[in-house]
Design an enzyme around this catalytic site. Structure first.
Site, PDB file in Angstrom:
ATOM      1  N   HIS A   1     -30.419  20.991  36.199  1.00 24.06           N
ATOM      2  CA  HIS A   1     -30.544  19.538  36.103  1.00 24.06           C
ATOM      3  C   HIS A   1     -31.591  18.953  37.043  1.00 24.06           C
ATOM      4  O   HIS A   1     -31.572  17.763  37.322  1.00 24.06           O
ATOM      5  CB  HIS A   1     -29.181  18.889  36.342  1.00 24.06           C
ATOM      6  CG  HIS A   1     -28.173  19.267  35.299  1.00 24.06           C
ATOM      7  ND1 HIS A   1     -26.810  19.237  35.520  1.00 24.06           N
ATOM      8  CD2 HIS A   1     -28.337  19.688  34.012  1.00 24.06           C
ATOM      9  CE1 HIS A   1     -26.188  19.616  34.421  1.00 24.06           C
ATOM     10  NE2 HIS A   1     -27.091  19.898  33.494  1.00 24.06           N
ATOM     11  N   GLN A  33     -25.879  23.481  38.555  1.00 23.05           N
ATOM     12  CA  GLN A  33     -26.006  22.124  38.057  1.00 23.05           C
ATOM     13  C   GLN A  33     -26.384  21.167  39.181  1.00 23.05           C
ATOM     14  O   GLN A  33     -26.673  20.005  38.935  1.00 23.05           O
ATOM     15  CB  GLN A  33     -24.682  21.665  37.432  1.00 23.05           C
ATOM     16  CG  GLN A  33     -24.267  22.482  36.227  1.00 23.05           C
ATOM     17  CD  GLN A  33     -22.927  22.039  35.669  1.00 23.05           C
ATOM     18  OE1 GLN A  33     -22.855  21.325  34.679  1.00 23.05           O
ATOM     19  NE2 GLN A  33     -21.859  22.464  36.313  1.00 23.05           N
ATOM     20  N   THR A  63     -17.192  23.829  39.195  1.00 23.13           N
ATOM     21  CA  THR A  63     -17.600  23.055  38.031  1.00 23.13           C
ATOM     22  C   THR A  63     -16.524  23.158  36.958  1.00 23.13           C
ATOM     23  O   THR A  63     -15.905  24.211  36.787  1.00 23.13           O
ATOM     24  CB  THR A  63     -18.947  23.531  37.464  1.00 23.13           C
ATOM     25  OG1 THR A  63     -19.215  22.844  36.235  1.00 23.13           O
ATOM     26  CG2 THR A  63     -18.952  25.030  37.207  1.00 23.13           C
TER      27      THR A  63
END
EC number: 2.3.1.286
Length: 229
Positions: free
Chosen positions: A105, A87, A171
């Site tokens: 992302h 991410q 995460t």
């Protein structure tokens, strides 16, 4: 054939290298609302503000280095087929030597025209209003903003579905659609979680490491290397 390790990494692994998350305890990003610096609407309203925000983040990458967790993951490539789904928008996995990295992302060191999500170019310096591609179209950061489609999601699902081992590092697994990847793992896949703050809700207790990314990977890599004997 090498067994497959799929890594799903988030801000926690980069934080150990000194990468700022920019999200304060009050939810603001460097005194800005998320909507102002991380949305298509914010960009249309004040493009230079948004560009300056990401320029600062891009510059910071020149001040940080991969940490031991990044390096260990790269070293595991000698013994396993390692694919990383991240991410994070920094390039620390690549700089550590990881060969297969999918950025869900986007990436700070890339840009794309405002009318396309595929004509991506490498961009190392500041990006400003007036910087255009060869077709005369204004460039923007190659970042997935709130409200935009995560175009790499299908590729991430395909990678996840081939995992023998799935390692979650740094995460919370609460941001969708990325958090949904766990539902595409093979039934016999072993899941490992490394996070000092995360509550363990979806893996065996002996596969849960409530510690930093580096500490967790130092322990976990011993297990993976022992499996090779």
């Amino acid at each position: 054939m090498k067994k497959k390790i799929v890594v799903f990494s988030g801000a926690g692994i980069s934080a150990e290298s000194g990468v700022k998350t920019f999200r304060d305890h009050d939810g603001l990003w460097e005194n800005h609302r998320i909507e102002d610096v991380a949305s298509p609407e914010g960009f249309r309203k004040n493009p230079q503000l948004v560009l300056d925000f990401y320029n600062a983040r891009r510059r910071q990458l020149n001040e940080v280095e991969p940490n031991d967790a990044h390096l260990i993951l790269a070293e595991l490539q000698e013994f396993y087929d390692v694919e990383i789904i991240t991410q994070n928008v920094d390039d620390l996995h690549e700089r550590a030597g990881s060969k297969k990295v999918l950025h869900l992302h986007g990436e700070l060191k890339k840009a794309r025209p405002i009318d396309s999500d595929v004509d991506i170019v490498v961009w190392e310096n500041d990006l400003n209003v007036g910087d255009k591609n060869d077709k005369g179209v204004q460039l923007r950061p190659h970042i997935v903003w709130f409200g935009e489609t995560v175009s790499e999601m299908e590729n991430a699902i395909e990678i996840t579905s081939t995992a023998d081992y799935f390692i979650v590092i740094g995460t919370s697994m609460t941001v969708y659609p990325a958090a949904g990847l766990i539902h595409y793992l093979p039934d016999d896949c072993e899941i490992f979680v490394i996070d000092p703050k995360l509550s363990n809700s979806y893996t065996k207790s002996e596969h849960y490491f409530q510690m930093s990314a580096t500490e967790g990977m130092k322990i976990l890599t011993k297990k993976f290397l022992n499996n090779m004997k």
